[in-house]
Design a protein around this motif. Structure first.
Motif, short mmCIF file in Angstrom:
data_model
loop_
_atom_site.label_atom_id
_atom_site.label_comp_id
_atom_site.label_asym_id
_atom_site.label_seq_id
_atom_site.Cartn_x
_atom_site.Cartn_y
_atom_site.Cartn_z
N LEU A 185 0.80 -1.23 0.00
CA LEU A 185 0.00 0.00 0.00
C LEU A 185 0.82 1.27 0.00
CD1 LEU A 185 -2.62 -1.31 2.54
CD2 LEU A 185 -2.98 -0.92 0.11
N SER A 186 2.14 1.16 0.09
CA SER A 186 2.99 2.34 0.01
C SER A 186 3.30 2.69 -1.44
CB SER A 186 4.30 2.10 0.77
OG SER A 186 5.05 1.07 0.15
N ALA A 187 2.86 1.85 -2.39
CA ALA A 187 3.24 2.03 -3.79
C ALA A 187 2.03 2.27 -4.68
CB ALA A 187 3.99 0.78 -4.28
N ILE A 188 2.22 3.19 -5.63
CA ILE A 188 1.28 3.37 -6.73
C ILE A 188 1.96 2.81 -7.97
CG2 ILE A 188 -0.05 5.01 -8.11
CD1 ILE A 188 -0.08 6.88 -5.75
N GLU A 214 9.39 2.65 10.06
CA GLU A 214 10.08 3.23 8.92
C GLU A 214 9.08 3.68 7.85
OE1 GLU A 214 10.83 0.37 10.30
OE2 GLU A 214 12.89 0.55 11.04
N ASP A 215 9.55 4.59 7.00
CA ASP A 215 8.68 5.15 5.96
C ASP A 215 8.20 4.10 4.97
OD1 ASP A 215 9.10 7.54 7.17
OD2 ASP A 215 10.51 8.32 5.69
N GLU A 216 8.94 2.99 4.82
CA GLU A 216 8.53 1.99 3.85
C GLU A 216 7.20 1.33 4.21
OE1 GLU A 216 10.64 -1.99 4.12
OE2 GLU A 216 12.07 -0.68 5.13
N TYR A 217 6.75 1.52 5.46
CA TYR A 217 5.46 0.96 5.86
C TYR A 217 4.33 1.96 5.74
CZ TYR A 217 8.46 -2.67 7.78
OH TYR A 217 9.38 -3.67 7.93
N ASP A 218 4.63 3.15 5.20
CA ASP A 218 3.58 4.14 4.97
C ASP A 218 2.53 3.58 4.02
OD1 ASP A 218 5.17 5.70 6.52
OD2 ASP A 218 5.56 7.25 5.02
N GLN A 219 1.33 4.16 4.06
CA GLN A 219 0.25 3.69 3.20
C GLN A 219 -0.49 4.87 2.60
OE1 GLN A 219 -2.16 1.01 5.59
NE2 GLN A 219 -0.47 -0.43 5.90
N TRP A 220 -0.85 4.74 1.33
CA TRP A 220 -1.69 5.73 0.67
C TRP A 220 -3.15 5.42 0.98
CZ3 TRP A 220 0.33 10.00 -1.08
CH2 TRP A 220 1.61 10.03 -1.62
N GLN A 280 1.79 -8.99 7.61
CA GLN A 280 2.35 -8.64 8.90
C GLN A 280 2.97 -7.26 8.81
OE1 GLN A 280 2.07 -10.33 11.68
NE2 GLN A 280 0.88 -11.90 10.64
N LYS A 281 3.20 -6.65 9.96
CA LYS A 281 3.82 -5.34 9.98
C LYS A 281 5.19 -5.45 9.33
CE LYS A 281 3.11 -1.19 11.61
NZ LYS A 281 1.98 -0.39 11.26
N LYS A 282 5.96 -6.45 9.75
CA LYS A 282 7.20 -6.75 9.07
C LYS A 282 6.87 -7.84 8.07
CE LYS A 282 10.14 -5.01 12.53
NZ LYS A 282 11.49 -4.85 12.91
N HIS A 333 1.64 7.79 7.81
CA HIS A 333 2.85 7.24 8.41
C HIS A 333 2.52 6.70 9.80
CE1 HIS A 333 7.05 6.79 9.60
NE2 HIS A 333 6.75 7.44 10.71
N PHE A 334 2.96 5.47 10.07
CA PHE A 334 2.73 4.87 11.38
C PHE A 334 3.88 5.25 12.31
CE2 PHE A 334 0.45 2.14 8.37
CZ PHE A 334 -0.83 2.23 8.91
N ASP A 335 3.56 6.02 13.34
CA ASP A 335 4.59 6.57 14.22
C ASP A 335 5.45 5.47 14.81
OD1 ASP A 335 3.10 8.77 13.61
OD2 ASP A 335 3.01 9.56 15.65
#
Length: 655
Positions: free
Chosen positions: A420-423, A560-566, A615-617, A555-557
């Motif tokens: 979900l971090s990618a378009i 890392e930014d790679e787990y951000d979601q649009w 999973q988160k990771k 961004h999940f506080d």
């Protein structure tokens, strides 16, 4: 004549009480024995009325407190022994705290208890309240009772209150998204003009009185449902500020204490500052705003949800995004549903989503649009099962597919439901009925199309070619594909013109996409509570880090930014600060930096998993190239396959 004077004095007292619209203790203006204490400026200019000689008083910790009634300010219920303000008691005689106690008193069990006491037998538990006790002893017992109750409440709240939003946000520049940004949450459409400066009546925690008392507080800062409050009288002193959830039962509009005969008592830390607290409140509250009178009832009404346990729905199959399955509602929390797939024997095969999620549908939806559906082996229904009514589900916009419309093979950009971090560059794989489309991510598709997913044509999660470039968003290009029908693209940087020419494809017309951008109210840096759509049972502390039209980067506080979601601004998977506390849902706090390790970089294929619930990771899982299972059925229609958008595929296209 004496009777006439008594009536006149009683009438005067009643008139004074009627004029006291703040519900304060009569005579509290002179609550201290040392009435010569300093007052703060202009609020004490008015003359303080003399304290009636016959007004009852009680001394506690050196202070003298008076009570509203001129006869006997405190009363003890003769049935249950509850001690409280006499005016709040039931009936003219004020002998009982409620109607039920009054009726119970005249019951046979009560008469038997009294008879037993008169006969010298040991008194029953209820009969003990008839033994007269000194007033202070009763007050002490009541104080202990309240302390025990508060202790029990605190213990019960620990699981939900594990994370302290107030301490996290503080009184600085950090802000929370306003409730009005979330139309799907309780009070989301009726939050109104609740802003900084609004006054409320709240429990006074700085009081040594043996009963629960209240005081006026002002909203200093708002963050979602949470408000930073300051008691009236502290002015610029921030030392006693405190955070409260405005939708909890113990927050009331100004005037509630007066209507409920609850005492208003200023905090002990500022009692010496003002001699005439009534005049102080009149001046402070004139022209001020407060909560609507029906605020509490509106909160309670908005906490009612139509979905019930054992309702049957169609929901995306988390192991094969291209199809749906039947599931049963097992739990409803704040509008979020825990769905258990119908074939799950032990109830562990579940899926979480909001009742307004585009991933759930009424029974028969797949057949109606030609979507792939996995039939259930369950032949016997449980008692109480019922199909969820169609009106409970979100309605999509009607579209006209008769003219220029999406066609199979058209190219576009879409949020990847498994990352979900990618378009990504995507292709229309099937055109279904009612405006639904099956979408595949170029270069990452399984040969059997089992990872295709379904979006409606008006979805804010699909965009025309060029959307990312225009809005400075990194577009994920196609990778090496295992499907002959979707060749990989290795030229970097990616250019849409070259890609369309080399693949012999056409881009979907821009006019077919949803260009609506609501005035959502989100700002960069706002805090909120957001579902981790790769593990949709989790609601986490999050921050809005970027806004592109209606598209939010979440961004999940602590991660890392790679787990951000649009996520779309109107996603039902976003909630205001304090939502978890209000609904009783468990909030996941920010991850501790020391306990996190950055996982090794993986390719997009490894990040993708055949199971939507990751999973988160994220664990690297190979996508199985399976043939369609024998128990899977494809409904013939304008197209075949269909899958629901993964709970975080929400994006916006250029206007």
């Amino acid at each position: 004549m004496e009777n006439a004077r008594d009536l006149a004095e009683h009438g005067a007292r009643s008139e004074r009480k009627r004029r006291d619209s703040f519900g304060m203790f009569d005579g509290y203006d002179s609550c201290s024995e040392d009435s010569s204490s300093s007052s703060s400026s202009e609020e004490s200019d008015e003359e303080v009325p003399a304290l009636p000689a016959n007004l009852p008083i009680i001394k506690t910790n050196g202070q003298v407190y008076t009570y509203p009634d001129g006869k006997a300010g405190m009363a003890t219920c003769e049935m249950c022994g509850m001690v409280g303000v006499r005016d709040a008691f039931y009936s003219k005689t004020k002998r009982f705290c409620s109607v039920s106690c009054s009726r119970s008193y005249s019951s046979n069990s009560k008469k038997a208890s009294i008879l037993a006491r008169l006969q010298g037998k040991p008194p029953t538990k209820k009969a003990k309240v008839l033994q007269k006790q000194p007033l202070m002893a009763k007050l002490a017992a009541y104080a202990q009772y309240q302390a025990n109750q508060q202790s029990q409440v605190k213990k019960a709240d620990v699981p939900v209150e594990g994370f302290d939003w107030g301490r996290y946000i503080g009184s600085g520049e950090m802000s929370g998204a306003p409730v009005s940004c979330f139309k799907h949450v309780p009070m989301g459409t009726s939050w109104g003009d609740i802003t900084e400066g609004v006054r409320v009546e709240v429990a006074n925690t700085d009081s040594s009185l043996p009963m629960k008392v209240y005081w006026i507080a002002s909203i200093i800062k708002l963050a979602g449902f949470k408000a930073l409050l300051r008691y009236e009288g502290f002015d610029g002193d921030t030392a006693h500020d405190f955070w409260r959830n405005l939708c909890v039962p113990d927050i009331h509009p100004v005037g509630w204490c007066a209507s409920m005969s609850k005492p208003l008592v200023p905090p002990e830390a500022i009692q010496h500052k003002v001699t005439n607290w009534k005049a102080f409140l009149v001046k402070r509250l004139t022209g001020a705003k407060t909560l609507p009178p029906d605020f509490t009832s509106k909160v309670q009404e908005s906490m009612q949800f139509p979905f019930k346990k054992l309702m049957r729905v169609e929901v995306v199959d988390k192991t094969h995004l291209c199809r749906t399955r039947v599931a049963l509602v097992e739990q409803v929390i704040g509008g979020r549903l825990r769905l258990v797939y119908e074939e799950s024997e032990d109830g562990s095969d579940d899926f979480w989503c909001h009742m307004f999620s585009p991933l759930i549908h009424f029974i028969g939806w797949s057949r109606s649009i030609g979507h792939r559906f996995k039939r259930s082996d369950v032949s016997k229904r449980l008692e109480g099962q019922t199909d969820a009514p169609g009106q409970l589900f979100v309605k999509v916009k009607d579209v006209d597919q008769s003219g220029e419309w999406f066609k199979e093979g058209m190219k576009l950009e879409a949020i990847d439901p498994l990352n979900l971090s990618a378009i990504c560059v995507a292709t229309v794989r099937k055109v279904l009925a009612d405006g639904y489309l099956m979408i595949g991510i170029d270069g990452s598709e399984a040969a059997d199309g089992s990872d295709w997913f379904c979006y409606h044509s008006t979805s804010p999660s699909i965009f025309p070619a060029g959307f990312c470039e225009i809005n400075s968003i990194e577009l994920t290009p196609p990778r090496v594909s295992r499907s002959p029908s979707a060749p990989g693209y290795t030229k970097l940087p990616f250019k849409w013109f070259d890609y369309l020419r080399e693949t012999g494809s056409v881009a979907a017309p821009v006019k077919l996409f949803n260009k609506e951008v609501p005035n959502h109210g989100f700002r960069i840096g706002m805090k909120l509570e957001a579902v981790d759509l790769m593990e949709p049972r989790l609601v986490c502390v999050a921050t809005v880090t970027r806004i592109v039209h209606r598209l939010l980067r979440i961004h999940f506080d602590g991660w890392e930014d790679e787990y951000d979601q649009w996520v779309d601004c109107e996603s039902p998977d976003l909630y205001p600060v304090g939502w978890c506390q209000l609904t009783g849902y468990q909030l996941q706090p920010p991850a501790a930096q020391a306990s996190r390790e950055r996982p090794p970089s993986v390719t997009k294929q490894k990040k993708k998993s055949q199971q939507y619930k990751g999973q988160k990771k994220r664990v690297a899982l190979q996508v199985k190239e399976e043939a369609v299972e024998p128990d899977e059925f494809t409904f013939p229609q304008a197209a075949t396959e269909r899958q629901s958008p993964a709970p975080g595929l929400y994006i916006k296209q250029e206007p």
